[in-house]
Design an enzyme around this catalytic site. Structure first.
Site, PDB file in Angstrom:
ATOM      1  N   HIS A 176       7.911  49.245  45.472  1.00 19.01           N
ATOM      2  CA  HIS A 176       9.602  50.256  45.873  1.00 19.01           C
ATOM      3  C   HIS A 176       8.863  50.465  47.278  1.00 19.01           C
ATOM      4  O   HIS A 176       9.481  49.213  48.484  1.00 19.01           O
ATOM      5  CB  HIS A 176       9.001  51.542  45.286  1.00 19.01           C
ATOM      6  N   HIS A 212      18.174  40.836  45.571  1.00 23.05           N
ATOM      7  CA  HIS A 212      17.947  42.476  44.900  1.00 23.05           C
ATOM      8  C   HIS A 212      18.730  42.090  43.630  1.00 23.05           C
ATOM      9  O   HIS A 212      20.166  41.734  43.150  1.00 23.05           O
ATOM     10  CB  HIS A 212      18.463  44.030  45.709  1.00 23.05           C
ATOM     11  N   ASP A 230      14.168  46.914  52.312  1.00 20.02           N
ATOM     12  CA  ASP A 230      13.682  46.892  53.233  1.00 20.02           C
ATOM     13  C   ASP A 230      13.098  45.526  54.193  1.00 20.02           C
ATOM     14  O   ASP A 230      12.398  45.965  55.347  1.00 20.02           O
ATOM     15  CB  ASP A 230      12.034  46.117  52.166  1.00 20.02           C
TER      16      ASP A 230
END
Length: 403
Positions: free
Chosen positions: A261, A297, A340
């Protein structure tokens, strides 16, 4: 309050809806009349369009009736059937929306506090006091990793804020604003204040450069919520027990810290900072069977728009390395940067402290956690899913050796 608008790209035609559902036109109209599928007029046409997310929800429900065990087994995965109702964010057609507003537009035009107000469905409580901290505490917390320091800060604040046990929406928003300010203080090592969150970060980190505050604002906004991700689900589970927003955010921080995460930003930073020519480094990683962190993703097959938006904000020498890595990955593998990577690239471009990407992620996502707390308190139901037992059946285990 910002007006709700749903883009036409989130809608499909009647013919597409009928084909997807496998029903007649009359049945489609019946779904609309019962409020099961939302529709709106097409601009310049007498025909209507139908919300794709509602259509897909009915498709998944139909599949669930056909094979309930399969749906239950897949429900907690990223492509599973939705398991909780939420009005905060929607991912549709490769775009992220907050209460029907495109997140990319909000990142350009709104402040973080305005987006928090949108998610909380009420004005941001600007007069809410930040959780108080003492200089000795801040000095001690400075030696801890950010997440541990933030959790310690909120645990102390929780003990001093008995009013947080009152779960009225106004109280939750007041506590939420104080938590956001406390997290910004922990991130910068400063005493929390009533300044705008982005201004606290700019001053605390000593950020310079053209448009630096606006860029931090965009990072916070794009991090604010993302459907029922692991940390949001964790926060909702804690809130469903009746625990205070402090405890829900402490739990959310724990989930965010994991390397799958928000903690993934550390792996991205290692990739960006690794010495050598980007293509050669990527080739070496691939030969070792390693994944390339910060790219791709599952909910954005054509690329995470949040990562792309943040990378566009990166300028100057500090961003050159991140851009080179991103270009090499897309050229070799055809995958694009996610949130990220965007946070790490922006951190390098602005000269932020090494742990700043995770801090930005945490402060931004906290607005969403508070929004989920508000929804869960209103729902007033304990989240308690059943487990699908796969152990030995009763009576099959020899008891002789057990004590």
């Amino acid at each position: 309050m910002i007006e709700k608008v749903i883009k036409m790209s989130a809608f499909i035609s009647a013919e597409q809806a009928i084909a997807r559902l496998g029903v007649t036109r009359a049945t489609l109209y019946a779904y609309v009349s019962r409020g099961m599928i939302r529709s709106q007029a097409r601009p310049g046409s007498r025909r209507r369009a139908y919300l794709a997310a509602d259509v897909e929800r009915l498709v998944q429900r139909k599949r669930g009736r056909q094979d309930p065990s399969k749906v239950a087994a897949e429900a907690l995965g990223v492509h599973g059937m939705p398991v909780l109702r939420s009005g905060l964010s929607l991912i549709d057609a490769g775009e992220l929306h907050y209460r029907g507003r495109p997140a990319l537009t909000l990142a350009r035009e709104a402040t973080f506090e305005e987006v928090a107000a949108l998610l909380w469905d009420a004005p941001f409580p600007a007069d809410a006091a930040p959780a108080p901290t003492r200089a000795a505490q801040r000095k001690r917390w400075a030696k801890l990793p950010f997440v541990a320091a933030a959790q310690a800060c909120l645990a102390h604040a929780s003990a001093d804020d008995v009013g947080a046990y009152h779960r009225s929406p106004a109280t939750v928003r007041r506590v939420g604003a104080g938590i956001l300010r406390a997290l910004a203080g922990v991130a910068t090592g400063q005493a929390p204040s009533r300044m705008a969150i982005s201004q606290t970060l700019v001053e605390g980190w000593g950020v310079r450069g053209r448009g630096a505050r606006a860029k931090l604002e965009a990072a916070l906004v794009l991090s604010a919520d993302h459907e029922l991700n692991a940390s949001a689900f964790t926060a909702r589970c804690v809130a469903s027990t009746g625990a205070t927003p402090y405890m829900a955010v402490i739990a959310g921080l724990a989930a965010l810290s994991g390397h799958k995460h928000g903690g993934h930003t550390e792996r991205v930073a290692e990739l960006v900072d690794e010495a050598g020519e980007p293509r050669e480094l990527l080739a070496a990683r691939l030969r070792r069977g390693e994944l390339i962190p910060g790219f791709g993703h599952p909910l954005y097959p054509d690329g995470d728009p949040r990562g792309a938006a943040l990378l566009e904000l990166c300028e100057g020498r500090g961003a050159a390395r991140a851009r080179a890595v991103a270009e090499a990955v897309e050229e070799l593998l055809g995958i694009r940067p996610n949130l990220d990577f965007g946070l790490v690239a922006l951190g390098r471009a602005l000269g932020l402290p090494r742990g700043a990407p995770l801090m930005l992620f945490a402060v931004g996502r906290c607005a969403g956690w508070i929004g989920h707390c508000l929804e869960q308190y209103e729902d007033d139901q304990l989240i308690r899913p059943r487990a699908r037992y796969v152990g030995p059946a009763p009576g099959e285990v020899e008891e002789a050796g057990l004590r």
